[in-house]
Design a protein around this motif. Structure first.
Motif, PDB file in Angstrom:
ATOM      1  N   ARG A  33       7.625  -1.909  11.120  1.00 18.48           N
ATOM      2  CA  ARG A  33       6.603  -0.861  11.170  1.00 18.48           C
ATOM      3  C   ARG A  33       5.340  -1.349  10.491  1.00 18.48           C
ATOM      4  NH1 ARG A  33       5.983   3.322   6.886  1.00 18.48           N
ATOM      5  NH2 ARG A  33       4.274   4.627   7.560  1.00 18.48           N
ATOM      6  N   PHE A  34       4.218  -1.003  11.111  1.00 13.60           N
ATOM      7  CA  PHE A  34       2.901  -1.250  10.533  1.00 13.60           C
ATOM      8  C   PHE A  34       2.177   0.085  10.523  1.00 13.60           C
ATOM      9  CE2 PHE A  34      -1.625  -1.783  10.942  1.00 13.60           C
ATOM     10  CZ  PHE A  34      -1.925  -2.772  10.034  1.00 13.60           C
ATOM     11  N   GLY A  35       1.738   0.523   9.353  1.00 19.89           N
ATOM     12  CA  GLY A  35       1.060   1.809   9.284  1.00 19.89           C
ATOM     13  C   GLY A  35      -0.069   1.812   8.283  1.00 19.89           C
ATOM     14  N   SER A  36      -0.853   2.864   8.346  1.00 22.61           N
ATOM     15  CA  SER A  36      -1.932   3.051   7.393  1.00 22.61           C
ATOM     16  C   SER A  36      -1.865   4.479   6.866  1.00 22.61           C
ATOM     17  CB  SER A  36      -3.291   2.789   8.044  1.00 22.61           C
ATOM     18  OG  SER A  36      -4.328   2.843   7.082  1.00 22.61           O
ATOM     19  N   CYS A  37      -2.200   4.626   5.578  1.00 23.68           N
ATOM     20  CA  CYS A  37      -2.214   5.940   4.945  1.00 23.68           C
ATOM     21  C   CYS A  37      -3.224   5.900   3.808  1.00 23.68           C
ATOM     22  CB  CYS A  37      -0.829   6.317   4.442  1.00 23.68           C
ATOM     23  SG  CYS A  37      -0.221   5.257   3.126  1.00 23.68           S
ATOM     24  N   MET A  38      -3.340   7.008   3.115  1.00 29.72           N
ATOM     25  CA  MET A  38      -4.202   7.079   1.938  1.00 29.72           C
ATOM     26  C   MET A  38      -3.331   7.013   0.688  1.00 29.72           C
ATOM     27  SD  MET A  38      -7.401   7.246   2.723  1.00 29.72           S
ATOM     28  CE  MET A  38      -8.154   7.825   1.209  1.00 29.72           C
ATOM     29  N   ASP A  39      -3.730   6.184  -0.243  1.00 30.52           N
ATOM     30  CA  ASP A  39      -3.103   6.161  -1.558  1.00 30.52           C
ATOM     31  C   ASP A  39      -3.763   7.275  -2.346  1.00 30.52           C
ATOM     32  OD1 ASP A  39      -2.664   5.768  -4.313  1.00 30.52           O
ATOM     33  OD2 ASP A  39      -2.368   3.625  -4.039  1.00 30.52           O
ATOM     34  N   TYR A  65       3.176  -2.646   0.454  1.00 31.79           N
ATOM     35  CA  TYR A  65       1.896  -1.955   0.603  1.00 31.79           C
ATOM     36  C   TYR A  65       0.753  -2.925   0.304  1.00 31.79           C
ATOM     37  CZ  TYR A  65       4.622   2.369   0.338  1.00 31.79           C
ATOM     38  OH  TYR A  65       5.526   3.374   0.567  1.00 31.79           O
ATOM     39  N   PHE A  66      -0.265  -2.897   1.158  1.00 27.69           N
ATOM     40  CA  PHE A  66      -1.459  -3.720   0.985  1.00 27.69           C
ATOM     41  C   PHE A  66      -2.676  -2.833   0.773  1.00 27.69           C
ATOM     42  CE2 PHE A  66       1.196  -6.770   3.175  1.00 27.69           C
ATOM     43  CZ  PHE A  66       0.783  -8.000   2.695  1.00 27.69           C
ATOM     44  N   ASN A  67      -3.630  -3.315  -0.018  1.00 26.99           N
ATOM     45  CA  ASN A  67      -4.903  -2.613  -0.148  1.00 26.99           C
ATOM     46  C   ASN A  67      -5.894  -3.171   0.879  1.00 26.99           C
ATOM     47  OD1 ASN A  67      -5.882  -5.064  -1.237  1.00 26.99           O
ATOM     48  ND2 ASN A  67      -5.920  -4.284  -3.335  1.00 26.99           N
ATOM     49  N   LEU A  68      -7.120  -2.695   0.824  1.00 31.10           N
ATOM     50  CA  LEU A  68      -8.139  -3.128   1.785  1.00 31.10           C
ATOM     51  C   LEU A  68      -8.505  -4.605   1.626  1.00 31.10           C
ATOM     52  CD1 LEU A  68     -10.469   0.001   1.684  1.00 31.10           C
ATOM     53  CD2 LEU A  68      -8.929  -0.691   3.533  1.00 31.10           C
ATOM     54  N   VAL A 103      -1.133  -7.373  -2.009  1.00 32.55           N
ATOM     55  CA  VAL A 103       0.048  -6.524  -2.177  1.00 32.55           C
ATOM     56  C   VAL A 103      -0.145  -5.693  -3.442  1.00 32.55           C
ATOM     57  CG1 VAL A 103       2.523  -6.502  -2.631  1.00 32.55           C
ATOM     58  CG2 VAL A 103       1.578  -8.097  -0.939  1.00 32.55           C
ATOM     59  N   VAL A 104      -0.005  -4.372  -3.287  1.00 30.24           N
ATOM     60  CA  VAL A 104      -0.182  -3.473  -4.426  1.00 30.24           C
ATOM     61  C   VAL A 104       1.106  -2.742  -4.820  1.00 30.24           C
ATOM     62  CG1 VAL A 104      -2.644  -3.151  -4.079  1.00 30.24           C
ATOM     63  CG2 VAL A 104      -1.046  -1.612  -2.934  1.00 30.24           C
ATOM     64  N   GLU A 105       2.110  -2.763  -3.937  1.00 27.70           N
ATOM     65  CA  GLU A 105       3.369  -2.088  -4.258  1.00 27.70           C
ATOM     66  C   GLU A 105       4.461  -2.632  -3.348  1.00 27.70           C
ATOM     67  OE1 GLU A 105       5.644  -0.626  -6.264  1.00 27.70           O
ATOM     68  OE2 GLU A 105       4.145   0.907  -6.683  1.00 27.70           O
ATOM     69  N   ILE A 106       5.663  -2.631  -3.878  1.00 27.46           N
ATOM     70  CA  ILE A 106       6.863  -3.017  -3.132  1.00 27.46           C
ATOM     71  C   ILE A 106       7.936  -1.986  -3.458  1.00 27.46           C
ATOM     72  CG2 ILE A 106       8.651  -4.768  -2.781  1.00 27.46           C
ATOM     73  CD1 ILE A 106       6.588  -6.852  -3.810  1.00 27.46           C
ATOM     74  N   THR A 107       8.546  -1.413  -2.429  1.00 25.31           N
ATOM     75  CA  THR A 107       9.600  -0.435  -2.652  1.00 25.31           C
ATOM     76  C   THR A 107      10.785  -0.722  -1.742  1.00 25.31           C
ATOM     77  OG1 THR A 107       8.728   1.152  -1.035  1.00 25.31           O
ATOM     78  CG2 THR A 107       7.960   1.383  -3.315  1.00 25.31           C
ATOM     79  N   HIS A 108      11.906  -0.156  -2.104  1.00 23.52           N
ATOM     80  CA  HIS A 108      13.132  -0.210  -1.301  1.00 23.52           C
ATOM     81  C   HIS A 108      13.389   1.226  -0.848  1.00 23.52           C
ATOM     82  CE1 HIS A 108      17.799  -0.863  -1.434  1.00 23.52           C
ATOM     83  NE2 HIS A 108      17.389  -0.466  -0.256  1.00 23.52           N
ATOM     84  N   GLU A 109      13.447   1.433   0.456  1.00 24.57           N
ATOM     85  CA  GLU A 109      13.632   2.773   0.989  1.00 24.57           C
ATOM     86  C   GLU A 109      14.759   2.758   2.020  1.00 24.57           C
ATOM     87  OE1 GLU A 109       9.878   4.260   2.445  1.00 24.57           O
ATOM     88  OE2 GLU A 109       8.834   3.598   0.632  1.00 24.57           O
TER      89      GLU A 109
END
Length: 168
Positions: free
Chosen positions: A122-128, A154-157, A161-167
């Motif tokens: 998955r590739f997506g965009s959202c607002m932090d 998660y990548f910023n503009l 890489v600004v975050e890594i999670t396990h979901e």
């Protein structure tokens, strides 16, 4: 509106979420923008198009960062990433592990080597919300037909890489 993207010819409705499957777009992964705020902002959507054109390069960068994290037990995300790897190598039954890591002995794989088996799903965009900034989400899986566990990067503009999670 038409997404300003070289890789796909895609129309979207400003102010409405985007959620597509590979069979709808021809992309090898799910593509989404789940923020109406972003889809009504042409500048934000132009950035989405540019980042989508670079999705595989971002995926490669994400994998390099995951390998770096796994090589440093003091990294703040080491526990998250190593647990994800440990679960898929050591906690699943042997048949599942064989399906996740074909043509190899899963027990002999290092966590760093396992990163190469991750696939962009998955590739997506959202607002932090904390930073009030657009970001990009890349979901990785070994095989979604076998496991619903995801390693999410998660990548910023600035493509950092600004975050890594396990979901799951």
């Amino acid at each position: 509106m038409k997404l300003n993207c070289k890789r796909i010819d895609f129309e979207y409705t400003p102010g409405e979420e985007i959620f597509t499957f590979p069979e709808d777009t021809g992309l090898p992964f799910i593509f989404d923008v789940l923020e109406e705020e972003l889809t009504e902002n042409k500048e934000a959507m132009d950035i989405v198009g540019k980042m989508l054109d670079e999705a595989e390069a971002l995926a490669d960068k994400a994998k390099a960062v995951l390998k770096q994290v796994l090589s440093d037990e003091t990294h703040k995300r080491y526990g998250t990433v190593s647990y994800f790897m440990e679960f898929h190598r050591d906690e699943v039954d042997p048949e599942t592990a064989a399906a996740l890591f074909p043509e190899t002995d899963p027990v002999s794989l290092s966590f760093v080597e396992m990163v190469d088996y991750l696939n962009l799903k998955r590739f997506g965009s959202c607002m932090d919300e904390k930073m009030d900034q657009q970001e990009f989400i890349l979901d990785f899986s070994f095989n979604p037909e076998v496991t619903d566990e995801l390693m999410v990067v998660y990548f910023n503009l600035e493509k950092e890489v600004v975050e890594i999670t396990h979901e799951s």
